[in-house]
Design a protein around this motif. Sequence first.
Motif, PDB file in Angstrom:
ATOM      1  N   ASP A 197       4.948  22.454  -8.942  1.00 32.00           N
ATOM      2  CA  ASP A 197       3.710  23.080  -8.506  1.00 32.00           C
ATOM      3  C   ASP A 197       2.611  22.027  -8.390  1.00 32.00           C
ATOM      4  OD1 ASP A 197       4.933  25.555  -8.547  1.00 32.00           O
ATOM      5  OD2 ASP A 197       4.397  25.902 -10.664  1.00 32.00           O
ATOM      6  N   ALA A 198       1.570  22.388  -7.659  1.00 29.65           N
ATOM      7  CA  ALA A 198       0.445  21.468  -7.496  1.00 29.65           C
ATOM      8  C   ALA A 198      -0.240  21.214  -8.818  1.00 29.65           C
ATOM      9  CB  ALA A 198      -0.543  22.041  -6.492  1.00 29.65           C
TER      10      ALA A 198
ATOM     11  N   TYR B  29       8.586  12.440  -2.528  1.00 27.50           N
ATOM     12  CA  TYR B  29       8.748  13.660  -1.730  1.00 27.50           C
ATOM     13  C   TYR B  29       9.577  14.709  -2.474  1.00 27.50           C
ATOM     14  CZ  TYR B  29      10.683  16.778   1.798  1.00 27.50           C
ATOM     15  OH  TYR B  29      11.086  17.890   2.492  1.00 27.50           O
ATOM     16  N   LEU B  30      10.658  14.271  -3.119  1.00 24.85           N
ATOM     17  CA  LEU B  30      11.505  15.215  -3.854  1.00 24.85           C
ATOM     18  C   LEU B  30      10.726  15.874  -4.997  1.00 24.85           C
ATOM     19  CD1 LEU B  30      14.877  13.235  -3.988  1.00 24.85           C
ATOM     20  CD2 LEU B  30      14.329  15.233  -2.582  1.00 24.85           C
ATOM     21  N   LEU B  31       9.931  15.090  -5.695  1.00 28.46           N
ATOM     22  CA  LEU B  31       9.128  15.657  -6.779  1.00 28.46           C
ATOM     23  C   LEU B  31       8.041  16.586  -6.243  1.00 28.46           C
ATOM     24  CD1 LEU B  31       8.741  12.539  -9.098  1.00 28.46           C
ATOM     25  CD2 LEU B  31      10.068  14.610  -9.565  1.00 28.46           C
ATOM     26  N   LEU B  32       7.449  16.234  -5.114  1.00 32.03           N
ATOM     27  CA  LEU B  32       6.425  17.080  -4.506  1.00 32.03           C
ATOM     28  C   LEU B  32       7.000  18.442  -4.108  1.00 32.03           C
ATOM     29  CD1 LEU B  32       3.475  17.199  -3.442  1.00 32.03           C
ATOM     30  CD2 LEU B  32       4.352  16.355  -1.253  1.00 32.03           C
TER      31      LEU B  32
ATOM     32  N   THR C 135       0.828  -1.210   0.000  1.00 30.36           N
ATOM     33  CA  THR C 135       0.000   0.000   0.000  1.00 30.36           C
ATOM     34  C   THR C 135       0.860   1.257   0.000  1.00 30.36           C
ATOM     35  OG1 THR C 135      -1.677  -1.197   1.275  1.00 30.36           O
ATOM     36  CG2 THR C 135      -1.864   1.206   1.200  1.00 30.36           C
ATOM     37  N   VAL C 136       1.885   1.275   0.838  1.00 31.06           N
ATOM     38  CA  VAL C 136       2.758   2.444   0.928  1.00 31.06           C
ATOM     39  C   VAL C 136       3.545   2.623  -0.370  1.00 31.06           C
ATOM     40  CG1 VAL C 136       4.592   3.567   2.244  1.00 31.06           C
ATOM     41  CG2 VAL C 136       2.927   2.146   3.424  1.00 31.06           C
ATOM     42  N   PHE C 137       3.964   1.515  -0.972  1.00 27.91           N
ATOM     43  CA  PHE C 137       4.657   1.585  -2.265  1.00 27.91           C
ATOM     44  C   PHE C 137       3.761   2.256  -3.303  1.00 27.91           C
ATOM     45  CE2 PHE C 137       5.964  -0.022  -6.393  1.00 27.91           C
ATOM     46  CZ  PHE C 137       7.355   0.049  -6.337  1.00 27.91           C
ATOM     47  N   ALA C 138       2.484   1.869  -3.333  1.00 26.80           N
ATOM     48  CA  ALA C 138       1.537   2.468  -4.273  1.00 26.80           C
ATOM     49  C   ALA C 138       1.370   3.954  -4.000  1.00 26.80           C
ATOM     50  CB  ALA C 138       0.184   1.754  -4.181  1.00 26.80           C
ATOM     51  N   MET C 139       1.386   4.345  -2.729  1.00 25.39           N
ATOM     52  CA  MET C 139       1.275   5.760  -2.399  1.00 25.39           C
ATOM     53  C   MET C 139       2.480   6.541  -2.915  1.00 25.39           C
ATOM     54  SD  MET C 139      -0.249   5.618   1.478  1.00 25.39           S
ATOM     55  CE  MET C 139      -0.381   7.404   1.570  1.00 25.39           C
ATOM     56  N   GLY C 140       3.661   5.953  -2.800  1.00 21.93           N
ATOM     57  CA  GLY C 140       4.855   6.613  -3.312  1.00 21.93           C
ATOM     58  C   GLY C 140       4.798   6.813  -4.810  1.00 21.93           C
ATOM     59  N   VAL C 141       4.367   5.788  -5.533  1.00 23.84           N
ATOM     60  CA  VAL C 141       4.252   5.890  -6.989  1.00 23.84           C
ATOM     61  C   VAL C 141       3.213   6.944  -7.370  1.00 23.84           C
ATOM     62  CG1 VAL C 141       3.558   4.660  -9.088  1.00 23.84           C
ATOM     63  CG2 VAL C 141       5.022   3.533  -7.400  1.00 23.84           C
ATOM     64  N   ALA C 142       2.079   6.945  -6.665  1.00 22.62           N
ATOM     65  CA  ALA C 142       1.027   7.920  -6.955  1.00 22.62           C
ATOM     66  C   ALA C 142       1.497   9.342  -6.665  1.00 22.62           C
ATOM     67  CB  ALA C 142      -0.220   7.605  -6.131  1.00 22.62           C
ATOM     68  N   THR C 143       2.335   9.521  -5.649  1.00 20.81           N
ATOM     69  CA  THR C 143       2.885  10.843  -5.363  1.00 20.81           C
ATOM     70  C   THR C 143       3.775  11.320  -6.498  1.00 20.81           C
ATOM     71  OG1 THR C 143       2.856  10.348  -2.983  1.00 20.81           O
ATOM     72  CG2 THR C 143       4.209  12.200  -3.691  1.00 20.81           C
ATOM     73  N   MET C 144       4.515  10.402  -7.090  1.00 22.54           N
ATOM     74  CA  MET C 144       5.384  10.766  -8.219  1.00 22.54           C
ATOM     75  C   MET C 144       4.581  11.088  -9.471  1.00 22.54           C
ATOM     76  SD  MET C 144       8.744   8.302  -8.055  1.00 22.54           S
ATOM     77  CE  MET C 144       7.853   6.749  -8.044  1.00 22.54           C
TER      78      MET C 144
END
Length: 256
Positions: A255-256, A248-251, A163-172
Amino acid sequence: MPVVTQVLRSEWTKIRSVRSTVWTLGLAVVITVALGGLISALVKNDYDNLSAHDKLTFDPTFVSFAGTGLGQLAMIVFGVLVVSNEYSTGMIRASLAAVPQRGTFLFSKVAIATLLALAVSMVTSFAAFFTGQAMLGDLKATLDDPGVLRAVLGGGLYMTLITVFAMGVATMLRSPLLSLAILMPFFFLVSNILGNVSATEKIGDYLPDQAGQKIMQVVTAGDDAPYGPWGGFTIMALWVVAVLAAGYLLLRKRDA
């Protein structure tokens, strides 16, 4: 009230208020437990027809987790939706305006979703184990057997990290469709193909799901992986940390 506490409460409210995220968690439980129980029953009926080698490597604990491969897809959807729903609705602009500290924003979102995923995953893992062992009858394992409790706890940890892995990918990637278009084929097709073809088997050993699933195994006879259960779990955890760090780095930079 500290800022972090306020943001944590906000993220909890967001997750509870979106029905799709709640439904995906429920679906993960049902699929994992039901499919694991069904396959355990089929294995019990066919056990006498197994070869001597298959009987030697028979792992009743791991059999009860046969539904995890499909159930994890629902956990992936949950992880993606938790992050990307705000991007698809445009709400991310308001969220980042309210919480300009992007590290705090991401940490809070990941923390709340991870705790929720952990609770659901642990319940799912124990339910799948007990259901599967009931179907296996006299072939069953018990929590007192060596390595079994570790494997059952590991099942919950594995689904949480997925689940956390998917969250990281979605953040990117930000897009729910793009995230799912990459994650679903990767875990459901690509990883299995790489892990079962002799030419790429060594690569498959170090993919997050292939490595992470080792923690759910008790019987390792015939397994030539170059690491044990906790070694595989560590490899998966490193994948998760790397993906979250990249997100996190990409965030921070865009910009949003």
